[in-house]
Design an enzyme around this catalytic site. Structure first.
Site, PDB file in Angstrom:
ATOM      1  N   HIS A   1       0.837  -1.202   0.000  1.00  0.00           N
ATOM      2  CA  HIS A   1       0.000   0.000   0.000  1.00  0.00           C
ATOM      3  C   HIS A   1       0.875   1.257   0.000  1.00  0.00           C
ATOM      4  O   HIS A   1       0.589   2.240  -0.683  1.00  0.00           O
ATOM      5  CB  HIS A   1      -0.894   0.036   1.256  1.00  0.00           C
TER       6      HIS A   1
ATOM      7  N   LYS B   1     -15.268  -7.767   6.904  1.00  0.00           N
ATOM      8  CA  LYS B   1     -13.951  -8.405   6.917  1.00  0.00           C
ATOM      9  C   LYS B   1     -13.475  -8.709   8.334  1.00  0.00           C
ATOM     10  O   LYS B   1     -12.400  -9.251   8.521  1.00  0.00           O
ATOM     11  CB  LYS B   1     -12.922  -7.509   6.212  1.00  0.00           C
TER      12      LYS B   1
ATOM     13  N   ARG C   1      -2.309  -5.684  -9.085  1.00  0.00           N
ATOM     14  CA  ARG C   1      -1.339  -6.783  -8.982  1.00  0.00           C
ATOM     15  C   ARG C   1      -1.694  -7.859 -10.009  1.00  0.00           C
ATOM     16  O   ARG C   1      -2.859  -7.981 -10.374  1.00  0.00           O
ATOM     17  CB  ARG C   1      -1.374  -7.381  -7.564  1.00  0.00           C
TER      18      ARG C   1
ATOM     19  N   SER D   1      -2.797  -7.948   3.429  1.00  0.00           N
ATOM     20  CA  SER D   1      -2.921  -7.717   4.876  1.00  0.00           C
ATOM     21  C   SER D   1      -3.178  -9.027   5.613  1.00  0.00           C
ATOM     22  O   SER D   1      -2.595  -9.276   6.679  1.00  0.00           O
ATOM     23  CB  SER D   1      -4.060  -6.723   5.132  1.00  0.00           C
TER      24      SER D   1
END
Ligand code: COA
Length: 161
Positions: free
Chosen positions: A18, A42, A91, A129
Site C-alpha cells: 500500500h 472483513k 497486482r 494484509s
C-alpha cells in the site's frame, strides 16, 4: 489538472505494498486521502479508529497525505469532498476483473470520479494484509512487509489477542 485523489482500502494493516502505491501517487496529485474503509464484513483486527491513528502516525511528516475513515460508498466520500480520482494498485494476482467491475460501477454511480491504476512493484505482488497477519501468527518476522509505525502496533495487538 486534478488535484485531489483518494486511496481507499481496509488497511488491516497497511502494508509496504500500500505504501508503495500511495507514495508514488504523491508525485501525481497535490493531496491524497488515505481512506480507511470500516469494512465490518472483513472482521478487521484493528478498529477503524486504530487504523486511522496508526496511519496518521505513519504519515505525520507528509503534508500531502490526509487520513480519514468512511463507512459508506466510496463515490459518496469522493463527491462530498470534491475528489476527482480514485487510486488503485493493480497486482498480477487476479485483481483485474474485480477492479474492472468496481471501476465501472463507481463510474456509473459518479461519472466525475476517474479510477487511476498504478502497477504494484514486483516485490509487493504477493503481499496482502491477511497474509501478513497469518505469517506473524505463525511466529515469523513480518518487518519487511509493513512500515515501522504499523509493525509496532501489529506486534502489540497480536500479542494481546
Ligand atoms: N500491495 C499489497 N497488497 C495489496 C495492495 C498492494 N498494492 N493492494 C491491495 N492489497 C491487498 C489488501 O491488503 C487486501 O488484503 P486482505 O484481503 O488480506 O485484507 C487485498 O489486497 C484486497 O485489497 P482491496 O481490493 O483494496 O480491498 P480492501 O478490502 O482493502 O478495500 C474497498 C476494498 C474498501 C476499497 C472497497 O471494498 C470499497 O470501495 N468499499 C467501499 C464501499 C463501496 O464503495 N462499494 C462499492 C464499490 S463498486
Amino acid at each position: 489538472m486534478i488535484k485531489k485523489a483518494v486511496y481507499a482500502g481496509t488497511f488491516d494493516p497497511f502494508t509496504n505494498g500500500h505504501d508503495d502505491i500511495l507514495r508514488r501517487s504523491l508525485s501525481l496529485f497535490e493531496e491524497v486521502t488515505v481512506l480507511v474503509a470500516v469494512s465490518p464484513s472483513k472482521k478487521p483486527l484493528f478498529s477503524a479508529e486504530e487504523r486511522v491513528a496508526m496511519l496518521k502516525d505513519h504519515f505525520k511528516n507528509e503534508p500531502q497525505v490526509k487520513v480519514d475513515s468512511w463507512a459508506g460508498l466510496l463515490v459518496d466520500y469522493a463527491k462530498n469532498n470534491n475528489i476527482g480520482v480514485l487510486i488503485r494498485g493493480l497486482r498480477p494476482t487476479g485483481d483485474f476483473e474485480f477492479e474492472f467491475q468496481m471501476a465501472s460501477m463507481n463510474n456509473k454511480l459518479y461519472p466525475e470520479l476517474e479510477t487511476v491504476f498504478l502497477v504494484t512493484e514486483g516485490q509487493n505482488y504477493y503481499i496482502s494484509s491477511s497474509l501478513v497477519k497469518e505469517i506473524y501468527n505463525h511466529g515469523r518476522d513480518v518487518s519487511e512487509f509493513v512500515p515501522e509505525a504499523i509493525l509496532e502496533r501489529l506486534v502489540k495487538k497480536l500479542g494481546e489477542s
